[in-house]
Design a protein around this motif. Structure first.
Motif, short mmCIF file in Angstrom:
data_model
loop_
_atom_site.label_atom_id
_atom_site.label_comp_id
_atom_site.label_asym_id
_atom_site.label_seq_id
_atom_site.Cartn_x
_atom_site.Cartn_y
_atom_site.Cartn_z
N SER A 102 0.83 -1.20 0.00
CA SER A 102 0.00 0.00 0.00
C SER A 102 0.87 1.25 0.00
CB SER A 102 -0.91 0.01 1.23
OG SER A 102 -1.64 -1.19 1.35
N ASN A 103 0.25 2.40 -0.31
CA ASN A 103 0.96 3.67 -0.20
C ASN A 103 1.46 3.86 1.23
OD1 ASN A 103 0.54 4.43 -2.86
ND2 ASN A 103 -1.38 5.48 -2.42
N GLU A 128 8.81 3.06 -9.84
CA GLU A 128 7.62 3.47 -10.59
C GLU A 128 7.90 3.96 -12.01
OE1 GLU A 128 4.63 3.00 -10.17
OE2 GLU A 128 4.35 2.58 -8.08
N HIS A 175 2.98 0.07 -8.40
CA HIS A 175 1.60 -0.16 -7.96
C HIS A 175 0.86 -1.02 -8.98
CE1 HIS A 175 1.74 2.42 -4.46
NE2 HIS A 175 2.29 3.37 -5.19
#
Length: 257
Positions: A72-73, A186, A218
């Motif tokens: 998760s973030n 990312e 993500h």
């Protein structure tokens, strides 16, 4: 029967803890006497909060692996990569690495006021390439990034680029050099399908040359398709380490609850 080769470790994280300070908006009171009292009591100043971002993470990475980091973030993925790269101090525990790990992030520092061409040179030098190596690989870097497909953007200042164009150029510069350990934060999430295919193929080349690739994303499908192993971090702790297909499935089940 031939002996099975012993895999070579490239990164060892041993009970790693990362703690950093966040400065809030509080005001300092009490003057010099209160400040001295805080120093001797080892208490943080008012308005400063400690964040325990990574909590006792241990793992060993080996040559030829592509390892995805999911979670998760705020789970500590990017902080862990920064610690491996030596950009974030470790509060407790130890990190051992082969060679010099290279961290490529979407926000990796290039000079916005300089042209893409100048940034290719500066980025290559920062990674340890010679000017001759940069000259030899310059056109491949530009072509790989795809930023000139709709105009001569490489001659323009980077401030004129979209965020995706800047990220593609950063990845292309980093991918022009072989790395013992390459960490990508990312970067693959910012390109079109064609660029992502080129990026995944380049990661495979790096692995074949005995490098280790870490990928924070993500995009769970990106980790599935690009990595053979995954680390799942949640709230700073290592929740699962194993084949990417199994770890990604467990994470998806967790997020659907």
């Amino acid at each position: 029967m031939a002996d099975t080769p012993i895999p070579t470790p490239t990164v060892i994280a041993d009970e790693v803890h990362v703690v950093y300070k966040v400065h809030g908006g509080g005001t300092r009171k009490g003057g010099a006497t209160a400040a001295l009292s805080r120093i001797f009591s080892r208490k943080p100043a008012p308005g400063i909060h400690e964040v325990h971002a990574v909590k006792g993470v241990s793992f060993t990475a080996y040559k030829g692996e592509a390892i995805g980091l999911i979670g998760s973030n705020g789970s500590g993925k990017s902080t862990l990569l920064a610690a491996i790269a030596g950009l974030q101090p470790v509060a407790r525990g130890r990190i051992f690495s082969q060679g010099r790990p290279s961290l490529l992030g979407v926000n990796a520092a290039l000079m916005n006021d300089l042209t893409g061409e100048r940034n290719v040179v500066l980025g290559g030098l920062a990674m340890g390439m010679s000017r001759e190596q940069i000259k030899e690989r310059y056109q491949d870097i530009v072509d790989f990034s795809g930023i000139n497909e709709k105009g001569d953007f490489i001659s323009l200042p980077m401030r004129t680029y979209s965020s995706g164009m800047g990220a593609r150029l950063r990845f292309s510069i980093a991918a022009a050099k072989d790395h013992d350990v390459l960490m990508i934060d990312e970067a693959l999430a910012t390109g079109d399908a064609a660029f992502q295919r080129r990026s995944q193929a380049r990661i495979e080349e790096l692995r074949e040359r005995a490098g280790t690739v870490f990928l924070v994303s993500h995009g769970i499908n990106t980790v599935r398709e690009t990595c053979d192993r995954a680390l799942w971090l949640e709230s700073g702790t290592l929740r699962m380490d194993g084949p990417s297909s199994e770890v990604c499935a467990a994470y998806e089940s967790f997020t659907r609850r």
